[in-house]
Design an enzyme around this catalytic site. Sequence first.
Site, PDB file in Angstrom:
ATOM      1  N   GLU A   1      41.005 -97.989 -16.551  1.00  0.00           N
ATOM      2  CA  GLU A   1      42.066 -98.606 -15.748  1.00  0.00           C
ATOM      3  C   GLU A   1      43.460 -98.179 -16.208  1.00  0.00           C
ATOM      4  O   GLU A   1      44.351 -97.948 -15.392  1.00  0.00           O
ATOM      5  CB  GLU A   1      41.943-100.132 -15.852  1.00  0.00           C
ATOM      6  N   ASP A   2      43.663 -98.058 -17.543  1.00  0.00           N
ATOM      7  CA  ASP A   2      45.016 -97.871 -18.076  1.00  0.00           C
ATOM      8  C   ASP A   2      45.322 -96.461 -18.555  1.00  0.00           C
ATOM      9  O   ASP A   2      46.454 -96.190 -18.955  1.00  0.00           O
ATOM     10  CB  ASP A   2      45.242 -98.848 -19.247  1.00  0.00           C
TER      11      ASP A   2
END
Length: 760
Positions: free
Chosen positions: A96-97
């Site tokens: 996600e990051d």
Amino acid sequence: MDEQEQKNKDREVVDNELITQAFNHLLETYLNSPHRKKVDIITKAFNFAKQAHKGVRRLSGEPYILHPIAVAQIACEEMGLGSTSICSALLHDVVEDTDYTVEDIQNIFGDKIAQIVDGLTKISGGIFGDHASAQAENFKKLLLTMSDDIRVILIKICDRLHNMRTLASQPANKQYKIAGETLYIYAPLANRLGLNKIKTELEDLSFRYEHPEEYADILSKLSFTEEQRKKLFEDFTGPIREALDRLGIDYHIKARIKSPYSIWCKMQNKHVTFDEIYDILAVRIIFTPQDRENEINDCFHIYVALNRIYKSHPDRLRDWVNHPKANGYQALHATMMSRKGQWIEVQIRSDRMDEMAEQGFAAHWKYKEGEARDDDEELNNWLSTIKEILDDPQPDAMDFLDSIKLNLFASEIFVFTPKGEVKTMPAGCTVLDFAFQIHSYLGSHCIGAKVNHKLVPLSHKLQSGDQVEILTSKSQHVQPSWVTFVSTARAKAKIQGILRRDQREIQKKGEDILNDWLSKNNLELSASILDRLCDIHEMQNQDALLLALGDHTVILGDKDVEELHGKSKKESGSSGWRKFVPFLGIGKKGKQQETQAVKPNELLVVGKDFNKKIPCVIREDSIHMYIFPRCCHPIPGDDILGFIDGKNHVEIHQRSCPVASKLKSSFGPRILDAKWDMHKELFFDATIEVHGIDRKGMFHEVADVISNKMNINIHKVSFTADEGIFEGKIEIRVHDRAEAKLIVERLKKVSDLKEVQQIL
């Protein structure tokens, strides 16, 4: 080297020490667990995540990698999960990051870890639309993956628990959003999975951020009354210990203190003060059976021994050892009268039952050490219910979360078929739910049922132990009203599916009528025209408008043409603002005014430059800018929040309002912080309910306390008396919640007035 470089270097050294300590603690916890010692893959996952999150910090200022380590620590220490879960927890934010993909995780760590990480990765966009919170969409994805691997939801709960433990660094509007989601979704989910300890902590943390003053007040009172509870516990358990020692039972006794959130809920629901709650203390007896096969019998042997010492309440014996709760919880609960005249709940459970109560059966499922357990069938039944909910073809953010709440977190009842088969159903389900549970044909042609050989309607709510025979007729057809009294996902989905098929034909007729009307009036079909017509005829959406046109409940005419051309734009007709008229009675000190309607152009409009991190401050000169819906009646002194509605106006709700709870979970990004800054210049409506013994002069004394002694204006009164007992409602005008509470306290001192409560 300049001073700044030296500071950065020193900070990096400190960070690395913190990270190393946290990871070593995780490894030490894992090595002390009963799992196979796969240290290499955990170390590999840690190094990968550390490199991926390098240089990134959380809002609190700490290195980001400490968050995945903390989540893995919770998974290992508090849930008892193994290496696959620990690796997935360490990697849960990487995709996600950072620039890494699920494929990268798959290539390095294998299919299973990649599948779990994918299930934990948030998604952008989604079926619930731009205005809805991505939370509902992400939660749906979580559940989809959870159907294949329960560890997805367990790690997500670990992630949420750590986020709640570190919530102080977030701005207030984010705190309300995250706390609201936690209370509405994750705490019930943890409870449903049997994670009682985590459920309680999630509830208390949510309560702490949503109602900080009440939380601090209850903690203070718990601390103040601690010595009294210790004395009560010792006095009550002394004779029990002697009896169990004589029986030669291996046991230990713990005091269970009711959590702050549970206490607050009871205070709200029962309208009582802290001092009036008598079940803050419970006694838990945990024993180790000599023979596992006899542990249920041992529970009852202990119960019999206790009955020789104390009298038990005949209606408050809860046998969850023979009939475990849906989440696997097993214990025998009895309420006993202490020698000081207080009822105290005693919970009797084996050490195995205690472990299940704290960690939940999900953590002991077949993925733990790869072994199948007896809990599989129960958990698989639950997962199949989730799949039914996910199969609903037209989910809406609010409806979806409601389905989850109704079907997964509800208590369960046992219902019998005419042949004596047992069916498990959610509490509150109806005859129609039961019919659809057995077969779609039975549900769609159901005309009623015989419950315990008595004829009942479709909407009849079932109780545990009922025997149900469904009655059908070929001439029966599904009715739109059925949706309102069914609660199970299966029944709702089937009814809505059949209704949609029936409605398509009517909507097609409506579409033809609309096209003919537009053509006659030289208008072209467009989304803006459809939205305008929906506003004019107060339709929720375009489908509802076409349906109304098709069944002729709405007829288009010349007035609609005028509205569309803007020739006759009436404020009351098109804006829909009247349904949001504030409930409060606004007036200066010494004057009483009726509610003032707020004109649409005076309402606050949230634009692109609006700063959501700054609280909305409600003062005498700005109160008219906000909408006060009728669902919760907030007045100064209440904990409140703001919500940006579909027209970019701001609604004000109590933080504990049921509507606000759904909004926080479904539309989190539109939640705002809100504060009162009032100076006792305006009046607000409040209602006080009283119950007592009827006597001469009672009403006069009540009115005297309110009007003469406190100089409060009584707006409306209704009193009824029957056989010497009376009840009444008093509507008053107050400046704030504290004033209303003071009136309640004063009224409690009136003799023969037994119950006084403020209706929120």
